[in-house]
Design an enzyme around this catalytic site. Structure first.
Site, mmCIF file in Angstrom:
data_model
loop_
_atom_site.group_PDB
_atom_site.id
_atom_site.type_symbol
_atom_site.label_atom_id
_atom_site.label_comp_id
_atom_site.label_asym_id
_atom_site.label_seq_id
_atom_site.Cartn_x
_atom_site.Cartn_y
_atom_site.Cartn_z
ATOM 1 N N HIS A 3 2.583 22.707 4.391
ATOM 2 C CA HIS A 3 2.516 21.892 5.607
ATOM 3 C C HIS A 3 3.196 20.531 5.388
ATOM 4 O O HIS A 3 2.921 19.864 4.386
ATOM 5 C CB HIS A 3 1.037 21.682 5.993
HETATM 6 CA CA CA Z 1 6.350 23.759 6.390
#
Ligand code: CA
Ligand code: ZL4
Ligand code: ZN
Length: 393
Positions: A184
């Site tokens: 992320h």
């Molecule tokens: Ca990513």
């Protein structure tokens, strides 16, 4: 030999510094800066530099780093002793405070030079885009998306992406940040939480408490506080193990296509972390070089200026394959290049299979089980569409 010529009607710039690649995080640390040397060498074997403007990256200045980072953090980063130096016993608390010196973010020799060169490359790339001297600017040494204002995180110390996007915001009204690293893009998302001039989109493996950094759920779309213009401008695409090229491309094109219509970005910043490829030492997906590259091709076809950053990628031969193929997409020679790695590539013996596009069987033997259902992909697309009803520019 490969008929590599400059693309017609637009300019591609390539920003690198071989000095950056000489740094070491430590013997067994997964981050290997020499994967950039391997990439450059493969790009050169194909003759691609003839089709681009090639720039030797400089180090970003302290003032430039300060556009995002706190001075007390930068000061410590600049003076932090290397691991093999006497410990700075006066400052044990600072190492903890800034998350420096652990196994993810070790204090190695030349750390400050390494960080400032990474940021310098990304910032140079952003300036070339701003000056209209480049339409696609490539900075494989950047893409360090986890770094926070005053904290190192996940192999990232300086957030070169945030610094580059801040530069783009001086000349363009809206920046679309897209992150295809398997992790992320939390640092970039957080930095632009409160503005509607940057939309961040990250595709990643999501499994809190098991997979780093544990943030980026489907419902995390930026703080929905009362007067936050940045609300709804963070898009997260949480995925499970084993996603394939076909599924990923379908998701990517539906989501980015829709975002392009609603947000209407003036420039794209694309983080191309190669740890989303099959066979990555830290990754969990079944993406091939073709599927990873298809994301770059799709963005290029939108016809908007673009910066392309590197990022993660822990199986160096596959990193070099993907980033070389993506360089060829940028200069529009990907359909012409020979998939067989050139005989004269100096590191040819590093590529166990002599092709740019090894099959899943060649990479993995047995592909990883795919835990992404068609139903879940539809839910994700539906959620993103619902978010975008709040976004209109
Ligand atoms: Ca990513
Ligand atoms: C290593 O072998 O999940 C670091 C890190 C060093 C060398 C020897 C030390 C052995 C895997 C990772 C101990 C290692 C323990 N060495 C690491 C919660 C963690 C605490 C640290 O691609 N341990 C932390 C960070 C992630 C965690 C991923 C991705 C960056 C990017 C952009 C960053 N951290 C558990 C792990 C090794 C190591 C082997 C490692 N660290 C794997 N995943 C992490 O998104 C560039
Ligand atoms: Zn990563």
């Amino acid at each position: 030999e490969y008929n590599i010529v400059r693309p017609k009607g637009y300019t591609v710039s390539y920003h690198a510094n071989p000095e950056m690649e000489k740094h070491h995080f430590g013997q067994t640390h997964p981050m290997k800066p020499w994967r950039l040397t391997l990439t450059k060498s493969l790009v050169s074997s194909y003759g691609m530099p003839f089709a681009m403007d090639n720039y030797l990256t400089r180090a970003a200045t302290y003032e430039e780093l300060k556009s995002f980072h706190a001075s007390e953090y930068l000061e410590y980063l600049g003076t932090a002793p290397a691991e093999d130096m006497p410990r700075d016993i006066d400052n044990p608390d600072k190492e903890v405070k800034f998350n420096l010196g652990g196994s993810d973010c070790p204090l190695f020799h030349g750390l400050y030079d390494y960080c400032s060169m990474s940021a310098g490359g990304s910032l140079d790339a952003a300036r070339k885009i701003c000056n209209k001297q480049s339409d696609i600017a490539i900075a494989w040494g950047g893409g360090l998306h986890h770094a926070k204002r005053s904290e190192a995180s996940g192999f990232c110390y300086i957030n070169d992406i945030v610094i580059a996007v801040l530069q783009l915001l001086r000349c363009y009204p809206r920046v679309l940040y897209i992150d295809i690293d398997v992790h992320h893009g939390d640092g970039v998302e957080e930095a632009f939480f409160s503005t509607d001039r940057v939309m961040t989109v990250s595709f990643h493996k999501y499994q809190p408490d098991i997979f780093f950094p544990g943030t980026g759920g489907l419902d995390d779309n930026g703080p929905k506080s009362e007067h936050n213009p940045g609300a709804h401008h963070a898009i997260n695409v949480p995925l499970n193990d084993g996603i394939t090229d076909e599924q990923y491309q379908y998701l990517f094109e539906s989501i980015i296509g829709k975002i392009n219509e609603h947000f209407r970005p003036s420039v794209i910043a694309l983080q191309c972390g190669a740890d989303s490829l099959a066979g990555d030492r830290l990754g969990r997906f079944n993406l091939q070089v073709q599927g990873h590259g298809a994301c770059v091709e799709y963005c290029k076809k939108l016809g908007i200026p673009m910066i392309i950053f590197g990022g993660g990628g822990y199986t160096p031969r596959n990193v070099a394959r993907a980033w070389s193929f993506e360089t060829s997409i940028a200069i529009d020679c990907h359909t012409k290049i020979n998939p067989i790695i050139p005989q004269h590539a100096p590191w040819r013996d590093r590529f166990i299979h002599d092709t740019l596009f090894p099959t899943l069987e060649q990479i993995l033997g047995e592909p990883r089980a795919n835990r992404n259902t068609a139903k879940r992909l539809q839910e994700i697309i539906q959620h993103v569409h619902d978010q975008l009803r709040f976004v209109n520019h």
